[in-house]
Design an enzyme around this catalytic site. Structure first.
Site, PDB file in Angstrom:
ATOM      1  N   ASP A  18       0.824  -1.207   0.000  1.00  0.00           N
ATOM      2  CA  ASP A  18       0.000   0.000   0.000  1.00  0.00           C
ATOM      3  C   ASP A  18       0.855   1.253   0.000  1.00  0.00           C
ATOM      4  OD1 ASP A  18      -2.200   1.707   0.254  1.00  0.00           O
ATOM      5  OD2 ASP A  18      -2.132   1.625   2.437  1.00  0.00           O
TER       6      ASP A  18
ATOM      7  N   ASP B 179      -1.970   5.649  -5.217  1.00  0.00           N
ATOM      8  CA  ASP B 179      -2.227   4.717  -4.114  1.00  0.00           C
ATOM      9  C   ASP B 179      -2.446   3.301  -4.635  1.00  0.00           C
ATOM     10  OD1 ASP B 179      -2.967   3.432  -1.815  1.00  0.00           O
ATOM     11  OD2 ASP B 179      -4.835   4.521  -1.519  1.00  0.00           O
TER      12      ASP B 179
END
Length: 476
Positions: A73, A266
């Site tokens: 992430d 992201d």
């Protein structure tokens, strides 16, 4: 992840290194059979998963090592692993079975835009056996997740998360160092990493995808032909979106709207997420450009609640949906462009197969926290995050869907696209009050304060010596 690790000890390092290599068979939770090998050299891929569930890599925690998968992430900075049983999990870390676990006695809570978790902070031996250059164990901070909300994804095969954003996002703030900073510092590696997300492959069926994570310099095998944009602020990987177009037709909204309140890259988010005004404009344009499809696309498809299916290999359907282009500012008067085909922003529906028909769901949804360039934008790209230079480099990948990169020069002033929060903060307001009190004693001081307030609030000027994208409150 837009749902919105620390001390090196030589003795522990030696012990855990032996554990990772020679005692793997004693792990509390034997790993599941590996996913089918994707095309290409099998050893080079260390990221796997299912479309919509993110990309995960294997991690070993504790002594003897307990094996898990963690979501990779770039939208957070904590390393967290499930510390208790949960209905969405098939395993969790049992700290009492690790001889090297240290409980730091600190509570930690991480909130994403879609989900949250809380737990307690500890330290233990961690190694990522599939990540070249960092496979050696490291004593690092580990958050044991004891409660969560909308965090785990059922049957996703990952039980934790490794955040690769800047340390300022790590929780509790100031109490730990992120795993990435720890491993690059202790391993004397360049503060750089590369993600190559390949998306689903026809060889293995649309229910699986793969990719590669590389830590340090070298570009992870990316093509040297690349375009780049600066990171505006070092917290998330914040960029500035200047335009978005569908089939060559620009979405007609002020460019600052794209970046309200920020735009980030992201990997932990599957979709392209857009602020409400942008999302509505994009959906309206998509409906207009696909109005000739028969039978018509169901209304629930546009909200992400229904899938569309058509015969396998139906190129006519793909030609109906337009390409999508996103422009990112690379300077005050330059931009880079990322153009993806509809096969990128349409994700394979869960449990779809390639026998007679293909089913897809829309990989674009609404955001209330700005623009999020998720996996549907990153797949087909090799992306290098140079944290030292503050630059993100994009090149076309050798795997994944086709993506086209470009550069545009001599554009309009891109500083107009930078979002600046409105209103006066509490500290600023307090300073005005104090200035008013002091003004009773000194009129020149009042005049100076008013002049400063006017310049700071109403006539902010960009520093011509600093690229606008780097500007924050301290450089205006």
């Amino acid at each position: 992840m837009t749902h919105t690790v620390h001390q090196w000890v030589l003795g522990w390092h030696t012990l855990s290194f032996m554990a990772c290599i020679t005692i793997q068979g004693t792990a509390s939770h034997p790993p599941e059979p590996p996913d089918p090998s994707p095309p290409g050299p099998a050893h080079s891929w260390n990221l796997f998963g299912k479309p919509g569930d993110g990309y995960y890599t294997q991690v070993e925690v504790g002594t003897p090592p307990q094996k898990f998968n963690v979501l990779v992430d770039t939208g957070s900075s904590n390393f967290g692993i499930a510390g208790v049983a949960d209905e969405g999990l098939d395993s969790f870390f049992e700290s009492e079975n690790s001889s090297t676990f240290v409980d730091l006695g600190k509570e930690v809570r991480v909130i994403y835009t879609q989900g949250s978790w809380s737990g307690r902070l500890g330290q233990d031996v961690v190694c990522f056996p599939g990540v070249e250059g960092v496979a050696a164990p490291l004593m690092t901070d580990v958050a044991l997740i004891t409660s969560s909300k909308n965090f785990y994804v059922n049957n996703s095969k990952w039980q934790g998360i490794v955040g690769l954003a800047f340390p300022v996002l790590a929780q509790p703030q100031g109490a730990l160092q992120s795993w990435l900073d720890e491993v690059t510092t202790r391993g004397n590696l360049s503060n750089t990493f590369t993600l190559e997300l390949c998306g689903p492959s026809r060889e293995n069926g649309p229910s699986l995808h793969h990719g590669r994570l590389t830590i340090g310099s070298g570009g992870g095998g990316c093509s040297p032909k690349a375009v780049s944009c600066p990171i505006r602020r070092k917290w998330f990987y914040e960029v500035v979106v200047t335009a978005l177009s569908l089939g060559g037709k620009a979405v007609n909204v002020p460019c600052v709207t794209f970046n309200t309140d920020k735009s980030i890259v992201d990997s932990g988010t599957s979709n392209l997420r857009l602020p409400s005004p942008v999302f509505k404009a994009v959906i309206a344009e998509l409906k207009l450009q696909t109005s000739d499809i028969s039978p018509p696309v169901p209304e629930e498809f546009w909200s992400g609640n229904e899938e569309v299916c058509w015969s396998q290999g139906s190129e006519e359907m793909w030609q109906t949906f337009p390409n999508l282009t996103i422009d990112l500012a690379s300077g005050n008067h330059t931009t880079i462009t990322i153009t993806i085909q509809p096969q990128s922003y349409m994700r394979p529906a869960p449990d779809t197969n390639l026998t007679s028909s293909e089913c897809w769901v829309l990989g674009i949804d609404e955001s209330h926290t700005g623009t999020v360039l998720g996996a549907v934008i990153l797949e087909g790209l090799c992306v290098t995050f140079d944290r030292t230079q503050g630059v993100i480099k994009f090149s076309e990948s050798t795997c994944g869907p086709p993506v086209t990169l470009g550069e545009i020069h001599n554009t309009a002033d891109m500083s107009l696209c930078v979002y600046t929060p409105e209103g006066i903060g509490g500290l600023t307001l307090a300073s005005y009050i104090m200035s008013g009190i002091l003004g009773l004693l000194s009129l020149p001081l009042v005049l100076a304060a008013l002049r400063w307030a006017w310049r700071a609030i109403c006539s902010v000027q960009l520093n011509s010596e600093v690229p606008f994208i780097y500007l924050d409150e301290s450089s205006t």
